[in-house]
Motif scaffolding. Sequence first.
Motif, short mmCIF file in Angstrom:
data_model
loop_
_atom_site.label_atom_id
_atom_site.label_comp_id
_atom_site.label_asym_id
_atom_site.label_seq_id
_atom_site.Cartn_x
_atom_site.Cartn_y
_atom_site.Cartn_z
N PHE A 288 2.20 7.96 0.92
CA PHE A 288 3.64 8.16 1.44
C PHE A 288 4.57 8.65 0.02
CE2 PHE A 288 3.42 3.51 0.39
CZ PHE A 288 4.29 3.31 -0.35
N HIS A 289 5.21 9.68 0.51
CA HIS A 289 6.37 9.80 -0.76
C HIS A 289 7.09 8.63 -1.06
CE1 HIS A 289 8.96 12.14 -3.03
NE2 HIS A 289 8.47 13.29 -2.41
N THR A 312 3.99 8.90 -5.76
CA THR A 312 3.56 8.46 -4.31
C THR A 312 2.99 7.05 -4.24
OG1 THR A 312 1.38 9.20 -4.79
CG2 THR A 312 2.91 11.01 -3.80
N GLY A 313 3.10 6.52 -3.14
CA GLY A 313 2.43 4.92 -3.10
C GLY A 313 1.15 5.26 -2.09
N SER A 314 0.16 4.14 -2.24
CA SER A 314 -0.84 4.22 -1.49
C SER A 314 -1.01 2.77 -0.82
CB SER A 314 -2.14 4.70 -2.24
OG SER A 314 -1.90 5.75 -2.79
N SER A 316 -3.97 0.44 1.45
CA SER A 316 -5.30 0.29 1.88
C SER A 316 -5.17 -0.03 3.54
CB SER A 316 -6.17 -0.93 1.30
OG SER A 316 -5.32 -2.10 1.62
N SER A 317 -6.22 0.26 4.02
CA SER A 317 -6.33 0.11 5.45
C SER A 317 -5.96 -1.56 5.88
CB SER A 317 -7.67 0.25 5.92
OG SER A 317 -8.84 -0.43 5.62
N SER A 318 -6.27 -2.49 5.22
CA SER A 318 -5.76 -3.92 5.57
C SER A 318 -4.36 -4.11 5.03
CB SER A 318 -6.67 -4.92 4.56
OG SER A 318 -6.64 -4.74 3.39
N GLU A 319 -3.97 -3.17 3.98
CA GLU A 319 -2.43 -3.34 4.05
C GLU A 319 -1.62 -2.85 4.76
OE1 GLU A 319 -2.33 -3.89 -1.05
OE2 GLU A 319 -2.37 -1.83 -0.06
N ARG A 320 -2.24 -1.69 5.44
CA ARG A 320 -1.46 -1.04 6.19
C ARG A 320 -1.39 -1.80 7.85
NH1 ARG A 320 -4.64 3.35 5.37
NH2 ARG A 320 -5.73 3.30 7.42
N ALA A 321 -2.37 -2.47 8.35
CA ALA A 321 -2.35 -3.31 9.14
C ALA A 321 -1.23 -4.45 8.84
CB ALA A 321 -3.83 -3.94 9.31
N LEU A 394 6.74 -15.56 -6.01
CA LEU A 394 5.70 -14.85 -5.15
C LEU A 394 6.23 -13.31 -5.56
CD1 LEU A 394 5.86 -16.59 -1.65
CD2 LEU A 394 3.57 -16.61 -3.26
N THR A 395 5.38 -12.49 -5.82
CA THR A 395 5.44 -11.06 -5.78
C THR A 395 4.66 -10.24 -4.90
OG1 THR A 395 4.09 -10.91 -7.76
CG2 THR A 395 6.19 -11.21 -8.21
N LEU A 396 5.05 -9.06 -4.40
CA LEU A 396 4.52 -8.06 -3.63
C LEU A 396 3.76 -7.16 -4.45
CD1 LEU A 396 6.74 -7.78 -0.65
CD2 LEU A 396 4.82 -8.93 -0.68
N PRO A 397 2.56 -6.64 -3.90
CA PRO A 397 2.00 -5.41 -4.65
C PRO A 397 3.24 -4.19 -5.06
CG PRO A 397 0.55 -6.11 -2.91
CD PRO A 397 1.96 -6.77 -2.82
N PRO A 398 2.85 -3.54 -6.01
CA PRO A 398 4.00 -2.61 -6.44
C PRO A 398 4.05 -1.64 -5.27
CG PRO A 398 2.37 -2.84 -8.07
CD PRO A 398 1.98 -3.63 -7.16
N SER A 399 3.11 -1.25 -4.50
CA SER A 399 3.22 -0.20 -3.53
C SER A 399 4.27 -0.72 -2.21
CB SER A 399 1.97 -0.10 -2.84
OG SER A 399 1.23 -1.22 -2.42
#
Length: 565
Positions: A288-289, A312-314, A316-321, A394-399
């Motif tokens: 995504f932009h 841009t950000g990316s 993974s399939s598991s992260e998308r779910a 707790l921190t989330l991934p940069p994406s």
Amino acid sequence: MPTFRELMKVAEVTFKDNTSGKRMREIEKILRKHHAYSGLTPQKATAILEDLGPTFVKMGQIASNRSDIIPKEYADAFKALRANVSPVPFSVIMETIEDSLGHPWQETFTEIEEDPLGSASVAQVHRARLAQGVQSGERPVEGTAIEPGSVVAVKVRRPNVVDQMAQDITLIKHVLALADLAHVAGGIMLTLDGLVDELARTTAEEVDFCVELGNLERFGRELADQPQVESPYPYAEVSTDEVLVMEYVDGPPINDLAALRAQGDDPAALGRRLAESYVTQVIDNGFFHADPHPGNILVREHAVVWIDLGMTGSLSSSERAIVGKLFASVAKGDAFALKDALLALAKEHGPVDHGRLLEQIGALMASYASSDLADINVGTALLEVIEVLRTQNLTLPPSLTMLARGMMTLEGVLVDIAPKASVVGIISDHVRRQMFTLDAFEAKAKELFAASNASAEALTRLPTQVSNTLDMIDRGQVKVGADLHMPRDLVAALYSVAGTVSLALISAGLFVGSSLISQTNMQPKLLEVPLLGVLGYLGAFVLGVYVIWRTLLTRHQQRNDEKVE
């Protein structure tokens, strides 16, 4: 006392640090200019980063998307670092183009406009016209014809920016290593180390235009299925790592309502299409932009055009779910599901109070419960969730933090052009549609099969495990122990209650026993009553009075929140 590993880390960074004392003096001069040593404010920090140069501007831009590791007010202030900087002289730009292409610029372009379209910390962009015979690279739509003499945008990297950024990053690492050696603010150092590592990775990608070229090609392919949504296609054959040639997009920004209406566009329809496109990028494509501000979204011939794919950000399939579940949880106000989705993505940096975390998320969801679906701002809600996570180590991934910032920026655009559009409603519809696709059924079937297989395997082992356990119990090899830890006040209160009950039972026993003795002729007697019975009645009376007094005292202490003794 520093450890050997810490000393070796400082020695390694020092050995790699080729920065001169001149740069250190420049930095110190800028810090003194802004009175940094007397304290920082978000606005002062932004001004300092601008004066320090492209590396620090980029660091601020990255930090603006990381409100999970820096205070929100600083992240908001650093968004202003998108502003243009002074342009590079045109003669330097022409020299850079020729050195990069390896031939005179006239072999690739018939003309290049001197005034830049934009000038940023890493590069600046000029409009040009292609020479005859130049072909485009990978096109988003098969069969697209590229006319010779097409107008293009030429993005040129600033001279020496790569070396300067590398030196500045090494200098920052040197300072952090020395601060770590002194054991200064360990938690902060961990945060800054991560931010600098992300800065090194991001700048390495941004200064190499081959990365952005790949982004343009991928984005074009994935937008092909979205009607009236486009991105500039690149000219790969005439692009290098420091010169990127792409289609020039001529159209007003998506928030220029007067221009949109003048060319016959419906802003509300464009806003809906824009939101649908962004949700598709995130949930379907996982690419995504990351900077969807109005200047990066143009409208050309009724189509939405995404430009500037440098950030841009990316996912993974598991992260998308998981992101799909996260969005659905926000839409439904389900605190339990939201907590589970967040913990599946978050990284722990210390102890986590899960009960408190659920309470905080529940309170946050409750604040949105009375709002209409269309009024919920997903980006703001996600940023508030990130703030809650930050309080729980707790921190989330940069994406993910990049996505939250992107969502907030996008919803700000929609407020201007389509105020009735609901991103959360679009997300809900999108997730609901996804549930009934063939891929979703296949994934659910695989998940069900895996769970059934694991359950069947566990069931086959169950008789053996039960038999072994019974044998161990029979041989005395199994022992059960319990270690209960109760507060001292609670233990004291239990002892007090048990003692009072015991005295009450003793009092009742003495009364009953004395009554039985009084029916006999036991000697000696007092007032025609056996003396032993009289003493029993007296003891029962004293204990009864004490039990009543003790009960009233305990009740008084409880009502007045006093310590029960």
